[in-house]
Design a protein around this motif. Structure first.
Motif, short mmCIF file in Angstrom:
data_model
loop_
_atom_site.label_atom_id
_atom_site.label_comp_id
_atom_site.label_asym_id
_atom_site.label_seq_id
_atom_site.Cartn_x
_atom_site.Cartn_y
_atom_site.Cartn_z
N ARG A 63 9.35 7.37 10.61
CA ARG A 63 9.23 6.03 10.05
C ARG A 63 7.95 5.41 10.59
O ARG A 63 7.35 5.92 11.55
N ILE A 64 7.54 4.32 9.96
CA ILE A 64 6.31 3.65 10.39
C ILE A 64 6.61 2.78 11.62
O ILE A 64 7.47 1.90 11.57
N GLN A 65 5.90 3.06 12.69
CA GLN A 65 6.06 2.27 13.91
C GLN A 65 5.15 1.06 13.91
O GLN A 65 5.54 -0.03 14.35
N SER A 66 3.93 1.23 13.41
CA SER A 66 2.98 0.11 13.38
C SER A 66 1.91 0.38 12.32
O SER A 66 1.68 1.52 11.92
N LEU A 67 1.27 -0.71 11.88
CA LEU A 67 0.17 -0.63 10.92
C LEU A 67 -1.06 -1.28 11.52
O LEU A 67 -0.96 -2.26 12.27
N SER A 68 -2.21 -0.75 11.17
CA SER A 68 -3.48 -1.31 11.64
C SER A 68 -4.47 -1.36 10.48
O SER A 68 -4.52 -0.45 9.66
N LEU A 69 -5.24 -2.45 10.44
CA LEU A 69 -6.29 -2.55 9.43
C LEU A 69 -7.53 -1.76 9.83
O LEU A 69 -8.39 -1.49 9.00
N GLU A 70 -7.61 -1.40 11.10
CA GLU A 70 -8.73 -0.62 11.60
C GLU A 70 -8.29 0.82 11.83
O GLU A 70 -7.13 1.07 12.18
N PRO A 71 -9.19 1.78 11.63
CA PRO A 71 -8.82 3.18 11.86
C PRO A 71 -8.34 3.42 13.28
O PRO A 71 -8.93 2.91 14.24
N VAL A 72 -7.26 4.15 13.41
CA VAL A 72 -6.74 4.56 14.71
C VAL A 72 -6.57 6.08 14.68
O VAL A 72 -6.48 6.68 13.61
N SER A 73 -6.53 6.68 15.84
CA SER A 73 -6.41 8.13 15.92
C SER A 73 -5.08 8.51 16.53
O SER A 73 -4.43 7.71 17.21
N GLY A 74 -4.68 9.73 16.28
CA GLY A 74 -3.43 10.24 16.83
C GLY A 74 -2.87 11.31 15.91
O GLY A 74 -3.18 11.34 14.71
N PRO A 75 -2.04 12.19 16.44
CA PRO A 75 -1.51 13.30 15.63
C PRO A 75 -0.57 12.86 14.52
O PRO A 75 -0.38 13.59 13.54
N THR A 76 0.04 11.67 14.65
CA THR A 76 0.98 11.22 13.63
C THR A 76 0.50 9.93 12.96
O THR A 76 1.28 9.06 12.61
N VAL A 77 -0.81 9.83 12.77
CA VAL A 77 -1.39 8.69 12.05
C VAL A 77 -1.66 9.11 10.61
O VAL A 77 -2.16 10.21 10.36
N ILE A 78 -1.32 8.24 9.68
CA ILE A 78 -1.53 8.52 8.26
C ILE A 78 -2.18 7.31 7.60
O ILE A 78 -1.83 6.16 7.89
N ARG A 79 -3.14 7.57 6.73
CA ARG A 79 -3.83 6.49 6.01
C ARG A 79 -3.03 6.17 4.75
O ARG A 79 -2.74 7.05 3.94
N LEU A 80 -2.67 4.89 4.60
CA LEU A 80 -1.87 4.43 3.48
C LEU A 80 -2.57 3.29 2.76
O LEU A 80 -3.62 2.81 3.19
N GLY A 81 -1.96 2.84 1.66
CA GLY A 81 -2.38 1.62 1.00
C GLY A 81 -1.31 0.56 1.23
O GLY A 81 -0.12 0.89 1.33
N ALA A 82 -1.71 -0.71 1.33
CA ALA A 82 -0.73 -1.78 1.56
C ALA A 82 -1.19 -3.05 0.87
O ALA A 82 -2.39 -3.31 0.77
N ARG A 83 -0.23 -3.82 0.39
CA ARG A 83 -0.55 -5.15 -0.15
C ARG A 83 0.57 -6.11 0.23
O ARG A 83 1.74 -5.72 0.34
N LEU A 84 0.19 -7.36 0.43
CA LEU A 84 1.16 -8.38 0.82
C LEU A 84 2.24 -8.53 -0.23
O LEU A 84 1.97 -8.51 -1.44
N SER A 85 3.47 -8.68 0.23
CA SER A 85 4.59 -8.83 -0.68
C SER A 85 5.35 -10.11 -0.32
O SER A 85 4.74 -11.16 -0.17
#
Length: 203
Positions: free
Chosen positions: A107-129
């Motif tokens: 599951r998603i533990q946290s989101l960042s607007l800036e690139p972060v590194s790590g073995p379980t980091v994935i780049r997604l798309g997001a929009r305010l809901s």
């Protein structure tokens, strides 16, 4: 006349060079894509997500099963701004850090607007809901939504997925992650590849 001809040939050389580069690029781009795909599969970290029913429900389309991780709404990252209105709000790139639960499902533990590194980091798309209890939420867009399958196996796979969706043991998507990029590698039913499950039932 020879001089004029020589002049024309000289002027054509840049155009010929551009054409050659463009032709080479048409071959290289697909090859690079295949290489990146195989590299992620070979070197990436395996993570698993519980699948939810696509909306509207239509898992089988041609040669692939529609895939949607169950987690689609999470807390908004700090600093995200609204762009557009309603359904026209623009997706922005975010980097999600994943964590596995006691069942091995991520599951998603946290989101960042800036690139972060790590073995379980994935780049997604997001929009305010919507806001929930005063907290801003974002709608998540995953970088995969289909699992390609042999057409001979597809009808039985479609039936098996439909039977599991919404039940106590839903299908699980297995992906490989490398440098924020993801490749969907399998759909699991009770921990077994859907391809193997279909083949076993066909015997």
């Amino acid at each position: 006349m020879p001089n004029c001809s020589h002049g024309r040939i000289t002027r054509m050389r840049p155009a010929a060079f551009v054409f050659a580069v463009a032709a080479l690029a048409q071959w290289l781009v697909p090859l690079v894509g295949v290489w990146q795909h195989e590299r992620i599969i070979a070197r990436g970290v395996a993570v698993r997500f519980e699948c939810a029913a696509p909306n509207p429900y239509d898992p089988f389309r041609g040669r692939f099963l529609a895939v949607r991780p169950a987690e689609t709404m999470v807390l908004a990252p700090e600093g995200i701004a609204q762009s557009g209105d309603g359904a026209n709000r623009i997706m922005v790139p975010v980097w999600a850090t994943l964590v596995a639960d006691e069942h091995g499902l991520s599951r998603i533990q946290s989101l960042s607007l800036e690139p972060v590194s790590g073995p379980t980091v994935i780049r997604l798309g997001a929009r305010l809901s919507v806001e929930t209890d005063g907290a801003k939420m974002v709608l998540i867009s995953w970088p995969f939504d289909r699992f390609y399958l042999n057409e001979r196996l597809a009808p039985d796979a479609d039936r098996l997925v439909a039977e599991r969706l919404g039940g106590s043991k839903p299908p699980v998507a297995e992906i490989r992650l490398l440098n924020g990029q993801a490749v969907l590698t399998d759909i699991l039913l009770d921990g077994v590849s859907i391809r193997e499950t279909v083949k076993q039932q066909a015997k």
